[in-house]
Design a protein around this motif. Structure first.
Motif, PDB file in Angstrom:
ATOM      1  N   SER A 174     -55.990 -62.759  25.337  1.00 23.61           N
ATOM      2  CA  SER A 174     -56.837 -62.038  24.376  1.00 23.61           C
ATOM      3  C   SER A 174     -58.169 -62.772  24.216  1.00 23.61           C
ATOM      4  N   PRO A 175     -59.185 -62.399  25.016  1.00 29.82           N
ATOM      5  CA  PRO A 175     -60.483 -63.073  24.914  1.00 29.82           C
ATOM      6  C   PRO A 175     -61.109 -62.970  23.518  1.00 29.82           C
ATOM      7  N   GLU A 176     -60.881 -61.865  22.825  1.00 23.88           N
ATOM      8  CA  GLU A 176     -61.472 -61.721  21.489  1.00 23.88           C
ATOM      9  C   GLU A 176     -60.878 -62.731  20.520  1.00 23.88           C
ATOM     10  N   LEU A 177     -59.567 -62.901  20.556  1.00 23.96           N
ATOM     11  CA  LEU A 177     -58.909 -63.788  19.606  1.00 23.96           C
ATOM     12  C   LEU A 177     -59.101 -65.260  19.953  1.00 23.96           C
ATOM     13  N   TYR A 178     -59.048 -65.595  21.264  1.00 22.54           N
ATOM     14  CA  TYR A 178     -59.052 -66.999  21.659  1.00 22.54           C
ATOM     15  C   TYR A 178     -60.317 -67.450  22.385  1.00 22.54           C
ATOM     16  N   GLY A 179     -61.125 -66.517  22.869  1.00 20.37           N
ATOM     17  CA  GLY A 179     -62.374 -66.897  23.518  1.00 20.37           C
ATOM     18  C   GLY A 179     -62.251 -67.278  24.976  1.00 20.37           C
ATOM     19  N   ASP A 180     -61.094 -67.001  25.603  1.00 19.94           N
ATOM     20  CA  ASP A 180     -60.918 -67.340  27.015  1.00 19.94           C
ATOM     21  C   ASP A 180     -59.868 -66.419  27.627  1.00 19.94           C
ATOM     22  N   SER A 181     -59.464 -66.718  28.868  1.00 19.40           N
ATOM     23  CA  SER A 181     -58.521 -65.852  29.600  1.00 19.40           C
ATOM     24  C   SER A 181     -57.210 -66.549  29.901  1.00 19.40           C
ATOM     25  N   TYR A 182     -56.865 -67.588  29.129  1.00 14.79           N
ATOM     26  CA  TYR A 182     -55.578 -68.262  29.320  1.00 14.79           C
ATOM     27  C   TYR A 182     -54.452 -67.444  28.689  1.00 14.79           C
ATOM     28  N   PRO A 183     -53.275 -67.400  29.328  1.00 13.71           N
ATOM     29  CA  PRO A 183     -52.114 -66.829  28.640  1.00 13.71           C
ATOM     30  C   PRO A 183     -51.652 -67.805  27.556  1.00 13.71           C
ATOM     31  N   ARG A 184     -51.351 -67.275  26.372  1.00  7.97           N
ATOM     32  CA  ARG A 184     -51.028 -68.132  25.234  1.00  7.97           C
ATOM     33  C   ARG A 184     -49.738 -67.672  24.553  1.00  7.97           C
ATOM     34  N   PHE A 185     -48.956 -68.644  24.119  1.00  4.93           N
ATOM     35  CA  PHE A 185     -47.733 -68.395  23.377  1.00  4.93           C
ATOM     36  C   PHE A 185     -48.115 -67.912  21.978  1.00  4.93           C
ATOM     37  N   PHE A 186     -47.554 -66.779  21.537  1.00  4.96           N
ATOM     38  CA  PHE A 186     -47.967 -66.244  20.237  1.00  4.96           C
ATOM     39  C   PHE A 186     -46.800 -65.657  19.465  1.00  4.96           C
ATOM     40  N   THR A 187     -47.016 -65.520  18.164  1.00  4.71           N
ATOM     41  CA  THR A 187     -46.090 -64.803  17.288  1.00  4.71           C
ATOM     42  C   THR A 187     -46.893 -63.805  16.451  1.00  4.71           C
ATOM     43  N   TYR A 188     -46.186 -62.844  15.867  1.00  4.34           N
ATOM     44  CA  TYR A 188     -46.820 -61.878  14.969  1.00  4.34           C
ATOM     45  C   TYR A 188     -45.763 -61.323  14.030  1.00  4.34           C
ATOM     46  N   TRP A 189     -46.205 -60.831  12.871  1.00  9.13           N
ATOM     47  CA  TRP A 189     -45.312 -60.105  11.964  1.00  9.13           C
ATOM     48  C   TRP A 189     -46.131 -59.165  11.099  1.00  9.13           C
ATOM     49  N   THR A 190     -45.480 -58.089  10.628  1.00  7.87           N
ATOM     50  CA  THR A 190     -46.073 -57.185   9.643  1.00  7.87           C
ATOM     51  C   THR A 190     -44.947 -56.498   8.892  1.00  7.87           C
ATOM     52  N   THR A 191     -45.226 -56.088   7.679  1.00  9.81           N
ATOM     53  CA  THR A 191     -44.254 -55.341   6.893  1.00  9.81           C
ATOM     54  C   THR A 191     -44.796 -53.994   6.430  1.00  9.81           C
ATOM     55  N   ASP A 192     -46.027 -53.651   6.868  1.00 10.88           N
ATOM     56  CA  ASP A 192     -46.615 -52.368   6.467  1.00 10.88           C
ATOM     57  C   ASP A 192     -47.433 -51.749   7.599  1.00 10.88           C
ATOM     58  N   ALA A 193     -46.871 -51.811   8.813  1.00 10.93           N
ATOM     59  CA  ALA A 193     -47.511 -51.190   9.986  1.00 10.93           C
ATOM     60  C   ALA A 193     -48.905 -51.754  10.250  1.00 10.93           C
ATOM     61  N   TYR A 194     -49.035 -53.056  10.126  1.00 13.75           N
ATOM     62  CA  TYR A 194     -50.268 -53.772  10.491  1.00 13.75           C
ATOM     63  C   TYR A 194     -51.437 -53.519   9.534  1.00 13.75           C
ATOM     64  N   GLN A 195     -51.173 -52.972   8.369  1.00 13.36           N
ATOM     65  CA  GLN A 195     -52.275 -52.628   7.471  1.00 13.36           C
ATOM     66  C   GLN A 195     -52.821 -53.847   6.723  1.00 13.36           C
ATOM     67  N   THR A 221     -50.560 -56.697   5.708  1.00 15.93           N
ATOM     68  CA  THR A 221     -49.680 -57.867   5.770  1.00 15.93           C
ATOM     69  C   THR A 221     -49.585 -58.396   7.191  1.00 15.93           C
ATOM     70  N   GLY A 222     -49.255 -59.679   7.284  1.00 17.66           N
ATOM     71  CA  GLY A 222     -48.970 -60.275   8.571  1.00 17.66           C
ATOM     72  C   GLY A 222     -50.195 -60.727   9.344  1.00 17.66           C
ATOM     73  N   CYS A 223     -49.933 -61.420  10.468  1.00 15.23           N
ATOM     74  CA  CYS A 223     -51.019 -61.971  11.276  1.00 15.23           C
ATOM     75  C   CYS A 223     -50.440 -62.573  12.548  1.00 15.23           C
ATOM     76  N   TYR A 224     -51.332 -62.949  13.438  1.00 14.20           N
ATOM     77  CA  TYR A 224     -50.962 -63.758  14.599  1.00 14.20           C
ATOM     78  C   TYR A 224     -50.718 -65.201  14.161  1.00 14.20           C
TER      79      TYR A 224
END
Length: 458
Positions: free
Chosen positions: A268-289, A291-294
């Motif tokens: 994700s170049p927008e989130l991390y600023g490069d093209s490396y594959p990165r280990f990530f997590t995410y969660w939401t409790t209201d369809a991404y509105q 709550t939650g985050c990377y």
């Protein structure tokens, strides 16, 4: 006036005396007066004129410092004009947010890829900003699911920042530092670290710019899932597109009450600023509105591991017709406390999502998904050439296509069991496809992915 005087100081000469003359019965200041006859004009000396002009110039310069002129900021990456005050407000918002995200560290490590890793005391991590976690400390390890092999040669040294040989002390966790440029790339400071509000995980998604190739199970109560995923470095054509491979643990409807827990790897170049594959997590409790985050970009996920940095680049990666590198992930609900734990490899606990974060997932999941997702922005007028997985179609098979293998779910009695009735779906099969299978070595598996734009996917 203090600011203006600092920038444009008045002359240090003695104050000029003020003279007045009566002209036609009207009292006027000598500077700027309008003489009514020739003799008065002659008495207006060159020196008087010079002094008046000098004062007028200084007055105009001082006045100009208060002029709010439109300024274009290319750094903000938007095609609009900002007043300096608006830009200042945005930068203040960014700095306040960074202060919340980036906690004081006891040690700092420079990664070869440019990341800065901060070693933060574990009970001072962002999770403990949550009102229901304030003053607490991370929980002890839970009971693992039965049938889970905890023996293996897995190591935490699968990330670039560990190549220096540096590590975080016990009692701390490594956190990838977020910087101003990370937030400036985001379309919204307020929503930084969150996914866009869209219908991301429905099996019948069409036309929303997000394309999937997934395997899924539904129709039962699920208390976790496990899979091994090989890691690639797919091409992402546009800075605002991404390519990811992950597991989704899902409950609720696909409306505003959607609950998900997610983990995998992403480019994700927008989130991390490069093209490396990165280990990530995410969660939401209201369809991404709201709550939650990377990763650890908000209070929620509690990290317990001192050697894995969530959001850090993965190394090595798989190569076409060459070596394959995969990561094994297990997400399961602790039967005792009800929290959802994340394990990497065989026995390496990463941390947990507290059960109180969720509504539907407070009990169990109703669907498990595995697979890939890309964003097709269509910015060039044709389909994106952003790759999913290896960038090759499923039919190419091992060492060429991406795969998920040894997929399992956790049942009501905390047992790891094989999948039953696995379904596979590619919503744009000419661009990215999927093929499932089963064998004794890999259990339930599938190959998936593709190149995006091609002859059949214009």
């Amino acid at each position: 006036m203090d600011m203006a005087v600092d920038v444009f100081p008045w002359p240090k000469s003695k104050p000029m005396k003020t003279h007045h003359r009566f002209v036609g019965g009207t009292k006027q200041h000598k500077c700027g007066q309008t003489p009514t006859n020739l003799s008065l004009r002659r008495s207006f000396s060159n020196m008087d004129f010079s002094l008046c002009l000098s004062s007028l110039v200084h007055f105009l310069l001082v006045l100009s410092t208060f002029c709010l002129c439109p300024v274009y900021s290319s750094q903000l990456g938007t095609n609009q004009t900002f007043l300096p005050k608006q830009e200042l407000i945005k930068m203040n918002l960014i700095r306040n947010r960074l202060q919340k995200i980036n906690k004081p560290s006891v040690k700092t490590i420079q990664s070869p890829d440019g990341d800065i890793i901060d070693c933060v005391v574990s009970h001072k991590q962002p999770a403990f900003d949550h009102p229901l976690l304030k003053g607490q400390k991370p929980l002890d390890p839970p009971e693992r699911p039965k049938g889970h092999n905890q023996m293996g040669d897995w190591s935490e040294n699968f990330q670039l920042w560990r190549l220096s040989g540096e590590s975080c002390p016990e009692g701390t966790i490594p956190i990838r530092r977020t910087r101003e440029q990370d937030m400036l790339r985001a379309g919204s400071v307020r929503r930084f670290g969150r996914k866009k509000i869209i219908n991301r995980v429905r099996r019948d998604t069409t036309g929303n710019g997000h394309e999937h190739a997934i395997g899924y199970v539904t129709g039962d109560q699920y208390y976790g899932a496990k899979a091994s995923i090989n890691v690639w470095a797919p091409l992402v054509e546009n800075p605002y597109e991404f390519s990811l491979s992950q597991m989704w643990v899902i409950s609720g409807s696909f409306g505003d009450d959607l609950n998900t827990i997610e983990a995998g790897w992403q480019v994700s170049p927008e989130l991390y600023g490069d093209s490396y594959p990165r280990f990530f997590t995410y969660w939401t409790t209201d369809a991404y509105q709201a709550t939650g985050c990377y990763n650890l970009l908000c209070s929620g996920f509690v990290q317990t591991n001192s050697k894995i940095a969530i959001g850090a680049a993965i190394s090595p990666t798989s190569s076409y017709s060459g070596g394959q590198f995969d990561i094994s992930l297990l997400i399961w609900k602790d039967p005792k406390h009800g929290n959802w734990w994340l394990e990497f490899g065989s026995g390496i606990l990463v941390g947990y999502w507290p059960s109180f974060l969720f509504s539907h997932l407070g009990d169990h999941a109703s669907m498990i998904q595995f697979g890939g997702e890309v964003v097709n922005s269509g910015s060039s007028g044709s389909h994106t050439s952003t790759q999913m997985g290896s960038g090759h179609f499923a039919e190419e098979g091992f060492a060429k296509a991406s795969y998920f293998r040894n997929m399992q779910v956790v049942d009501w009695d905390n047992n790891l069991v094989p999948l039953s009735n696995l379904k596979v779906l590619a919503d744009h099969p000419n661009c990215y496809d999927i093929q499932g299978g089963f064998n004794n070595a890999w259990g339930n598996y599938f190959y998936y992915g593709g190149p995006g734009r091609n002859v059949k996917c214009p």
